[in-house]
Scaffold this active site. Structure first.
Site, mmCIF file in Angstrom:
data_model
loop_
_atom_site.group_PDB
_atom_site.id
_atom_site.type_symbol
_atom_site.label_atom_id
_atom_site.label_comp_id
_atom_site.label_asym_id
_atom_site.label_seq_id
_atom_site.Cartn_x
_atom_site.Cartn_y
_atom_site.Cartn_z
ATOM 1 C CG ASP A 285 -2.132 0.903 1.032
ATOM 2 O OD1 ASP A 285 -2.235 1.562 -0.014
ATOM 3 O OD2 ASP A 285 -2.954 0.987 1.953
ATOM 4 C CG ASP A 289 0.248 6.863 2.312
ATOM 5 O OD1 ASP A 289 1.119 7.131 1.468
ATOM 6 O OD2 ASP A 289 -0.619 5.995 2.146
ATOM 7 N NE ARG A 337 -2.012 7.234 -4.597
ATOM 8 C CZ ARG A 337 -2.886 6.576 -3.845
ATOM 9 N NH1 ARG A 337 -2.565 6.248 -2.612
ATOM 10 N NH2 ARG A 337 -4.079 6.264 -4.312
#
Length: 776
Positions: A285, A289, A337
């Site tokens: 994942d 983050d 990202r």
């Protein structure tokens, strides 16, 4: 005469050993740290390492910073201010420190403390702005051997001492302990017995006076299989750690989950995690983050082919008060990202985008992103704003496709200000107003400023949502001072300094011709990560892996000559024990004792308030180890016994015992060796053919209200209690916790345990049951 002759021979041998000089192989400085390596010395029991410089002379370092790698030893020194240092290394032989060797001058440089994490005069983490530990800092060393047994008294914790890293973190979660905390990872650390959904979670209830640093020692500290989650925390620093094979429930290598401020994550290596359930989680994942957190800096990190590198923002619902900086990160063939932004004011500068198969920076939901002085090499789409420009442009049809084409989002757009970026090999980039492209004031990727301090007009709006740029970067009340490198300088600096110390111990070369455009899992890289094994052999003073000998052997952990069935080593276990109830004060300043291959540096002070109680189930020999020159008295069940030359041995019958003070003394180790140890550590072979436990005194008599079966067992252990089980803990006979399970656990899979005797501790609401068990 013969005795005198032997004494002379022994003395000469000792002097010859002491005369062996330390041969230093390598020494260098890095960012607020330094290291030295040397060739092992024959007969060395341990090594002492000292450093001098910048107002410090011959400062001895902690044992856990000294490690064996078989053919060489290495010591790292952390928490140094910038400047010039020397390091001195000496071997200890037969308890005496030999001649030392000293390095030449070593230059140590300062960390780059730039970005929003340092706003409002904050210095995140447990180090001062000059790189030295904050006053009163507590330092914990986490190794593969100590990760579950490390203990600490934490102010305000529900239960003390807190045992295991996650329990210590849960103590700090209360926010009542304001001591700066430095957690140092040494070597490859696999899953801990107790974690929070597969993560170690750092919290401190946003205590503005609390400071926590989690860092790796040297170039090979690895969190293997687990993640780090930060929530409701202030002033946290994470640095110099490699994160790989993460399979936690959250799935992020490092995740800022909610409610955080002034967080600094830097010089970490982010590798593949385990594949998730979604199609875009083949590489794991998120790598790093951030959600619902502010005043954050992510800098000098190395992302190795990450699928989704940096998600920023989720459901904040506001663009106010959310600030973050990304600088000098190496996005090394990672896909997307870098970051992908919702809501935030984000400063993205001096990063190296190196062969990115999908896109670089993406802006949505009213975010304002200043993309400055980055180096983009073969990044497919360097900068995107959602639902406009290159995000929706279908090159095959030469038209926008708002249904199938959006590269990264169908959300309303944000606004990106770009300045002084270098791009080469990109597929497409549209600057606001560039007439080379159709409709360039609507379908643009970013507003390209002519100067760094240019403000963006409110007439520049996103195509979806009509969001504008908030000009946070030109607002002196918000923005910090910094001096950006040129893109080329940034690229070179990133390659030199990003990731772990000196690039880390894991080396990999990407094939640009293939990997620049391939966003699938690199099978060879994946295999290398899943089979990764540290080269670390042993850590000095690490208890279960404590051989500092000249051949760099790993040792057996508890000393070759200790045969006790129950052993308590105060150096490695403090006052935490599954067998002995220990009350008293510890000290690590009462000298060093060498006993049965162990180097003992911490003791229990035998004072009036000291008490050690225990029960033995059969006749056994008790051994107590003190300072070697101690000749005095000790009390067992109130009766005095004489200690001679630092050791007391006593045969005891089955029963209950208490050890208390006779004379003031320092106790380093307790050993109990049963007269009949058929259930000993090797698993024994004395049970009957019907699977019974034989006559071993280590297998306890049945306890009323509690049953454990089968015992001995081979795979599953079943538990039966008079009340629901809250949790179950399994200990080795040296007191090391090897398994923890919470909840209503009536059957436990212990197939992975090696053969031997263990203690199972089962806690219910009303009481705790303990039973010795035998794994065959």
């Amino acid at each position: 005469m013969m005795r005198s002759f032997l004494l002379v021979v022994a003395l000469m041998a000792n002097l010859a050993a002491l005369a062996q000089a330390i041969s230093i192989k390598e020494a260098d400085g890095w960012l607020e740290s330094a290291y030295v390596t040397w060739t092992p010395v024959d007969e060395a029991e341990r090594y002492n390492v000292y450093y001098s410089g910048e107002g410090t002379a011959d400062q001895k370092i902690d044992d856990q910073l000294i490690r064996s790698y078989g053919t060489y030893f290495r010591a790292d020194i952390l928490g140094l201010k910038s400047g010039s240092y020397t390091i001195k290394v000496a071997a200890v032989i037969n308890g005496d420190e030999g001649s030392a060797s000293t390095t030449g001058p070593i230059n140590v440089t300062a960390h780059d403390r730039t970005g929003f994490a340092f706003s409002e005069s904050y210095t995140p983490g447990a180090y001062e702005i000059d790189g030295t530990p904050k006053s009163g800092a507590v330092i914990l060393y986490i190794t593969e051997n100590t990760k579950d047994s490390i203990s600490m008294e934490v102010t305000g914790a529900s239960t003390n001492p807190c045992v295991g890293l996650q329990m210590i973190m849960e103590g700090f979660k209360k926010g009542a302990d304001s001591r700066p905390l430095i957690i140092r990872l040494v070597g490859q650390i696999t899953d801990l017995s107790y974690m929070d959904k597969g993560d170690i979670v750092i919290e401190n209830k946003n205590n503005a006076s609390s400071y926590i640093t989690m860092e790796g020692v040297g170039d090979d500290a690895v969190a293997d299989g687990w993640g780090i989650r930060v929530k409701n925390a202030s002033n946290v620093e994470i640095r110099n750690i490699g994160l790989m094979n993460c399979n936690s429930d959250e799935g992020d290598n490092i995740g800022l989950q909610q409610g955080n401020d002034h967080i600094w994550v830097h010089h970490c290596d982010f590798f593949y995690g385990d594949a998730g359930s979604d199609s875009d989680q083949a590489k794991g994942d998120g790598a790093l983050d951030c959600k619902k957190s502010t005043y954050v800096t992510f800098s000098y990190n190395h992302f190795w082919d990450s699928g989704k590198s940096n998600l920023l923002g989720l459901s904040e619902g506001t663009t106010e008060g959310l600030f973050i900086t990304y600088h000098h990160n190496w996005f090394d063939h990672s896909d997307s990202r870098h970051p992908r932004v919702r809501y935030y004011s984000a400063h993205v500068y001096n990063n190296f985008y190196d062969g990115n198969a999908k896109y670089g920076v993406g802006s949505t939901l009213g975010s304002s992103v200043f993309v400055e002085a980055n180096y983009f090499r073969n990044c497919r789409y360097p900068i995107l704003t959602s639902m406009q420009g290159s995000d929706v442009f279908d090159e095959s049809d030469q038209a926008n496709d708002y249904s199938d084409k959006p590269t990264f989002s169908k959300e309303d757009g944000g606004t990106i200000k770009a300045f002084n970026n270098f791009m080469t090999g990109e597929r497409r980039f549209v600057a606001y107003g560039d007439d080379s492209y159709p409709n360039p004031t609507v379908d643009f990727d970013a507003y390209v400023a002519s100067t760094r301090n240019e403000t963006v007009s409110s007439s520049v709006v996103s195509a979806r949502g009509t969001n504008t740029y908030n000009n946070f970067d030109t607002n002196s009340a918000v923005m910090y001072d910094y001096t950006p490198d040129t893109p080329e300088q940034a690229r070179d600096k990133v390659v030199e300094l990003s990731g772990r110390m000196n690039g880390g111990d894991f080396q990999w070369e990407f094939n640009d011709a293939v990997d620049d455009t391939d966003y699938n899992v690199n099978t060879a890289l994946k295999n290398a990560l899943t089979s990764y094994q540290t080269n670390l052999v042993s850590v000095q003073g690490d208890g279960e892996n404590n051989d500092s000998g000249g051949d760099g052997g790993s040792g057996d952990g508890d000393g070759d000559e200790i045969t006790g069935d129950l052993v308590h080593n105060f150096t490695t276990s403090g006052t935490e024990s599954a067998y002995f109830s220990i009350m008293g004060n510890l000290s690590d300043s009462k000298g060093t004792v060498t006993y049965a291959g162990l180097t003992l540096t911490q003791c229990l002070k035998m004072e009036s308030s000291t008490s050690i109680t225990f029960t033995i189930t059969g006749e056994a020999e008790l051994t107590l180890v003190f300072n070697e020159d101690f000749n005095g008295r000790l009390k067992i069940n109130g009766a005095e016994h004489t200690v001679s030359s630092g050791v007391l041995t006593k045969i005891l019958a089955a029963g209950d015992y208490e050890i208390t003070k006779g004379d003031v003394a320092n106790l380093y180790l307790i050993s109990i060796d049963y007269a009949d140890d058929g259930g000993g550590d090797d698993g024994g072979d004395d049970g009957g053919d019907d699977g019974s436990e034989g006559n071993s005194p280590l297998i306890s008599e049945p306890t009323v209200g509690f049953a454990v079966y089968p015992n001995p067992f081979t795979h599953y252990l079943n538990l039966s209690t008079e009340a629901p089980i809250l949790d179950v803990t399994i200990y080795t006979l040296t007191g090391r916790k090897v398994m923890f399970a919470s909840g209503h656990t009536e059957s436990i899979d212990l197939g992975d345990l090696i053969r031997g005797t263990y203690l199972v501790s089962v806690r219910t609401e009303s009481r705790t049951f303990r039973e010795l068990i035998l794994k065959q």
